[in-house]
Design a protein around this motif. Structure first.
Motif, PDB file in Angstrom:
ATOM      1  N   GLN A   1       0.847  -1.190   0.000  1.00 43.36           N
ATOM      2  CA  GLN A   1       0.000   0.000   0.000  1.00 43.36           C
ATOM      3  C   GLN A   1       0.887   1.246   0.000  1.00 43.36           C
ATOM      4  O   GLN A   1       1.806   1.366   0.804  1.00 43.36           O
ATOM      5  CB  GLN A   1      -0.903   0.017   1.233  1.00 43.36           C
ATOM      6  CG  GLN A   1      -1.965  -1.063   1.203  1.00 43.36           C
ATOM      7  CD  GLN A   1      -2.920  -0.945   2.369  1.00 43.36           C
ATOM      8  OE1 GLN A   1      -2.564  -0.472   3.439  1.00 43.36           O
ATOM      9  NE2 GLN A   1      -4.148  -1.384   2.150  1.00 43.36           N
ATOM     10  N   ILE A   2       0.589   2.146  -0.933  1.00 41.91           N
ATOM     11  CA  ILE A   2       1.309   3.416  -1.000  1.00 41.91           C
ATOM     12  C   ILE A   2       0.286   4.538  -0.981  1.00 41.91           C
ATOM     13  O   ILE A   2      -0.840   4.377  -1.461  1.00 41.91           O
ATOM     14  CB  ILE A   2       2.205   3.519  -2.259  1.00 41.91           C
ATOM     15  CG1 ILE A   2       1.391   3.367  -3.542  1.00 41.91           C
ATOM     16  CG2 ILE A   2       3.313   2.483  -2.208  1.00 41.91           C
ATOM     17  CD1 ILE A   2       2.194   3.603  -4.813  1.00 41.91           C
ATOM     18  N   ASN A   3       0.666   5.658  -0.405  1.00 41.81           N
ATOM     19  CA  ASN A   3      -0.221   6.809  -0.335  1.00 41.81           C
ATOM     20  C   ASN A   3      -0.056   7.681  -1.566  1.00 41.81           C
ATOM     21  O   ASN A   3       1.072   8.065  -1.906  1.00 41.81           O
ATOM     22  CB  ASN A   3       0.064   7.633   0.927  1.00 41.81           C
ATOM     23  CG  ASN A   3      -0.301   6.886   2.183  1.00 41.81           C
ATOM     24  OD1 ASN A   3      -1.384   6.323   2.277  1.00 41.81           O
ATOM     25  ND2 ASN A   3       0.611   6.851   3.134  1.00 41.81           N
ATOM     26  N   GLU A   4      -1.165   8.002  -2.196  1.00 41.91           N
ATOM     27  CA  GLU A   4      -1.135   8.871  -3.372  1.00 41.91           C
ATOM     28  C   GLU A   4      -0.441  10.192  -3.038  1.00 41.91           C
ATOM     29  O   GLU A   4       0.344  10.710  -3.831  1.00 41.91           O
ATOM     30  CB  GLU A   4      -2.568   9.114  -3.858  1.00 41.91           C
ATOM     31  CG  GLU A   4      -2.669  10.016  -5.059  1.00 41.91           C
ATOM     32  CD  GLU A   4      -4.106  10.277  -5.488  1.00 41.91           C
ATOM     33  OE1 GLU A   4      -4.276  10.887  -6.551  1.00 41.91           O
ATOM     34  OE2 GLU A   4      -5.040   9.890  -4.764  1.00 41.91           O
ATOM     35  N   ALA A   5      -0.699  10.707  -1.837  1.00 43.14           N
ATOM     36  CA  ALA A   5      -0.156  12.009  -1.422  1.00 43.14           C
ATOM     37  C   ALA A   5       1.370  11.984  -1.278  1.00 43.14           C
ATOM     38  O   ALA A   5       2.013  13.031  -1.365  1.00 43.14           O
ATOM     39  CB  ALA A   5      -0.788  12.441  -0.105  1.00 43.14           C
ATOM     40  N   ASP A   6       1.955  10.813  -1.092  1.00 45.46           N
ATOM     41  CA  ASP A   6       3.416  10.724  -0.922  1.00 45.46           C
ATOM     42  C   ASP A   6       4.171  10.825  -2.243  1.00 45.46           C
ATOM     43  O   ASP A   6       5.384  10.950  -2.258  1.00 45.46           O
ATOM     44  CB  ASP A   6       3.791   9.426  -0.208  1.00 45.46           C
ATOM     45  CG  ASP A   6       3.339   9.427   1.246  1.00 45.46           C
ATOM     46  OD1 ASP A   6       3.048  10.518   1.796  1.00 45.46           O
ATOM     47  OD2 ASP A   6       3.271   8.323   1.833  1.00 45.46           O
ATOM     48  N   GLY A   7       3.463  10.722  -3.343  1.00 45.70           N
ATOM     49  CA  GLY A   7       4.106  10.882  -4.646  1.00 45.70           C
ATOM     50  C   GLY A   7       4.757   9.611  -5.174  1.00 45.70           C
ATOM     51  O   GLY A   7       4.434   8.498  -4.763  1.00 45.70           O
ATOM     52  N   ARG A   8       5.675   9.811  -6.096  1.00 45.98           N
ATOM     53  CA  ARG A   8       6.304   8.707  -6.834  1.00 45.98           C
ATOM     54  C   ARG A   8       7.026   7.714  -5.924  1.00 45.98           C
ATOM     55  O   ARG A   8       7.604   8.098  -4.912  1.00 45.98           O
ATOM     56  CB  ARG A   8       7.286   9.260  -7.855  1.00 45.98           C
ATOM     57  CG  ARG A   8       6.633  10.027  -8.969  1.00 45.98           C
ATOM     58  CD  ARG A   8       7.694  10.647  -9.899  1.00 45.98           C
ATOM     59  NE  ARG A   8       7.082  11.206 -11.067  1.00 45.98           N
ATOM     60  CZ  ARG A   8       6.651  12.456 -11.170  1.00 45.98           C
ATOM     61  NH1 ARG A   8       6.790  13.286 -10.140  1.00 45.98           N
ATOM     62  NH2 ARG A   8       6.087  12.883 -12.283  1.00 45.98           N
TER      63      ARG A   8
ATOM     64  N   ALA B   1      -0.332   9.450  -8.751  1.00 44.81           N
ATOM     65  CA  ALA B   1      -1.276  10.572  -8.807  1.00 44.81           C
ATOM     66  C   ALA B   1      -2.485  10.242  -9.681  1.00 44.81           C
ATOM     67  O   ALA B   1      -2.350   9.867 -10.848  1.00 44.81           O
ATOM     68  CB  ALA B   1      -0.575  11.821  -9.336  1.00 44.81           C
ATOM     69  N   GLY B   2      -3.670  10.332  -9.098  1.00 45.25           N
ATOM     70  CA  GLY B   2      -4.911  10.098  -9.837  1.00 45.25           C
ATOM     71  C   GLY B   2      -5.167   8.640 -10.168  1.00 45.25           C
ATOM     72  O   GLY B   2      -5.962   8.337 -11.053  1.00 45.25           O
TER      73      GLY B   2
ATOM     74  N   ALA C   1      -5.532  10.179  -1.795  1.00 46.46           N
ATOM     75  CA  ALA C   1      -5.285  11.336  -0.941  1.00 46.46           C
ATOM     76  C   ALA C   1      -6.627  11.866  -0.442  1.00 46.46           C
ATOM     77  O   ALA C   1      -7.639  11.799  -1.137  1.00 46.46           O
ATOM     78  CB  ALA C   1      -4.559  12.424  -1.724  1.00 46.46           C
ATOM     79  N   VAL C   2      -6.622  12.361   0.767  1.00 45.73           N
ATOM     80  CA  VAL C   2      -7.833  12.940   1.343  1.00 45.73           C
ATOM     81  C   VAL C   2      -7.999  14.343   0.762  1.00 45.73           C
ATOM     82  O   VAL C   2      -7.081  15.159   0.834  1.00 45.73           O
ATOM     83  CB  VAL C   2      -7.744  12.991   2.893  1.00 45.73           C
ATOM     84  CG1 VAL C   2      -8.972  13.662   3.478  1.00 45.73           C
ATOM     85  CG2 VAL C   2      -7.551  11.597   3.445  1.00 45.73           C
ATOM     86  N   LYS C   3      -9.148  14.580   0.184  1.00 45.75           N
ATOM     87  CA  LYS C   3      -9.403  15.893  -0.423  1.00 45.75           C
ATOM     88  C   LYS C   3     -10.082  16.794   0.601  1.00 45.75           C
ATOM     89  O   LYS C   3     -11.013  16.399   1.282  1.00 45.75           O
ATOM     90  CB  LYS C   3     -10.288  15.731  -1.651  1.00 45.75           C
ATOM     91  CG  LYS C   3      -9.584  14.932  -2.712  1.00 45.75           C
ATOM     92  CD  LYS C   3     -10.337  14.939  -3.994  1.00 45.75           C
ATOM     93  CE  LYS C   3      -9.435  14.287  -4.968  1.00 45.75           C
ATOM     94  NZ  LYS C   3      -9.781  13.556  -5.963  1.00 45.75           N
ATOM     95  N   LYS C   4      -9.560  18.013   0.703  1.00 47.47           N
ATOM     96  CA  LYS C   4     -10.134  18.984   1.611  1.00 47.47           C
ATOM     97  C   LYS C   4     -11.345  19.632   0.965  1.00 47.47           C
ATOM     98  O   LYS C   4     -11.323  19.975  -0.204  1.00 47.47           O
ATOM     99  CB  LYS C   4      -9.099  20.043   1.987  1.00 47.47           C
ATOM    100  CG  LYS C   4      -7.929  19.477   2.758  1.00 47.47           C
ATOM    101  CD  LYS C   4      -6.965  20.553   3.133  1.00 47.47           C
ATOM    102  CE  LYS C   4      -5.782  19.946   3.886  1.00 47.47           C
ATOM    103  NZ  LYS C   4      -4.811  20.931   4.261  1.00 47.47           N
ATOM    104  N   VAL C   5     -12.392  19.781   1.747  1.00 44.62           N
ATOM    105  CA  VAL C   5     -13.621  20.379   1.261  1.00 44.62           C
ATOM    106  C   VAL C   5     -13.575  21.880   1.541  1.00 44.62           C
ATOM    107  O   VAL C   5     -13.318  22.296   2.669  1.00 44.62           O
ATOM    108  CB  VAL C   5     -14.855  19.745   1.942  1.00 44.62           C
ATOM    109  CG1 VAL C   5     -16.125  20.392   1.458  1.00 44.62           C
ATOM    110  CG2 VAL C   5     -14.868  18.247   1.711  1.00 44.62           C
ATOM    111  N   ALA C   6     -13.812  22.677   0.493  1.00 44.56           N
ATOM    112  CA  ALA C   6     -13.808  24.126   0.645  1.00 44.56           C
ATOM    113  C   ALA C   6     -15.078  24.560   1.348  1.00 44.56           C
ATOM    114  O   ALA C   6     -16.154  24.050   1.118  1.00 44.56           O
ATOM    115  CB  ALA C   6     -13.713  24.805  -0.714  1.00 44.56           C
ATOM    116  N   LYS C   7     -14.955  25.560   2.245  1.00 42.25           N
ATOM    117  CA  LYS C   7     -16.114  26.068   2.988  1.00 42.25           C
ATOM    118  C   LYS C   7     -16.576  27.364   2.412  1.00 42.25           C
ATOM    119  O   LYS C   7     -15.949  28.147   1.866  1.00 42.25           O
ATOM    120  CB  LYS C   7     -15.777  26.241   4.453  1.00 42.25           C
ATOM    121  CG  LYS C   7     -15.546  24.918   5.115  1.00 42.25           C
ATOM    122  CD  LYS C   7     -15.328  25.146   6.581  1.00 42.25           C
ATOM    123  CE  LYS C   7     -15.133  23.818   7.290  1.00 42.25           C
ATOM    124  NZ  LYS C   7     -15.001  23.940   8.683  1.00 42.25           N
TER     125      LYS C   7
END
Length: 145
Positions: free
Chosen positions: A45-52, A103-104, A139-145
């Protein structure tokens, strides 16, 4: 009765030896004169946010002549290979470095890398395939307020 126990014990020892040699063969595999440290690399398992992420497939030229890598191609653009460009002498090591961009690409992945090479004095190209696999945790996407 003693004969049955002896036969079963011998059979179990034989199976144990076979399993140990199969495990060693899974670690180092030879194909067409090249012995690789591994043919399938599992990133887990690798995290998308950690990159390549990157791995290096090392191999030994088990032929009696130098070999030259003529082309190394990944199955998609998210996977980029680099490789030994100079001829590899007999019994010497070469490498194929593979970088995967998650990514993606959430979820499980399996990518193949086709390795083409020629032996000195031959015009005929040989090929083998390497693989990478794993699972991309999105990656966890932040929701804009």
């Amino acid at each position: 009765m003693k004969t049955k126990v002896l036969i079963i014990s011998a059979l179990m020892a034989f199976i144990g030896c076979f399993a140990a040699s199969a495990q060693q063969a899974a670690t180092q595999t030879s194909q067409g004169g090249l012995t690789f440290n591994e043919r399938i690399h599992d990133f887990g398992q690798i995290n998308e946010a950690d990159g390549r992420v990157k791995t290096i497939f090392e191999f030994v030229n088990d032929t009696n002549v130098p070999i030259t890598m003529t082309n190394v191609q990944a199955s998609c653009g998210c996977t980029v290979p680099e490789w030994s460009r100079e001829p590899i002498a007999p019994k010497k090591k070469g490498y194929i470095s593979v970088t995967f961009n998650p990514a993606g690409r959430p979820g499980n992945f399996r990518k193949s890398i086709t390795v083409r090479y020629t032996e000195a004095g031959s015009t005929q190209s040989k090929a083998t395939t390497l693989n990478i696999r794993g699972e991309v945790i999105p990656a966890v996407k932040k929701v804009a307020k």
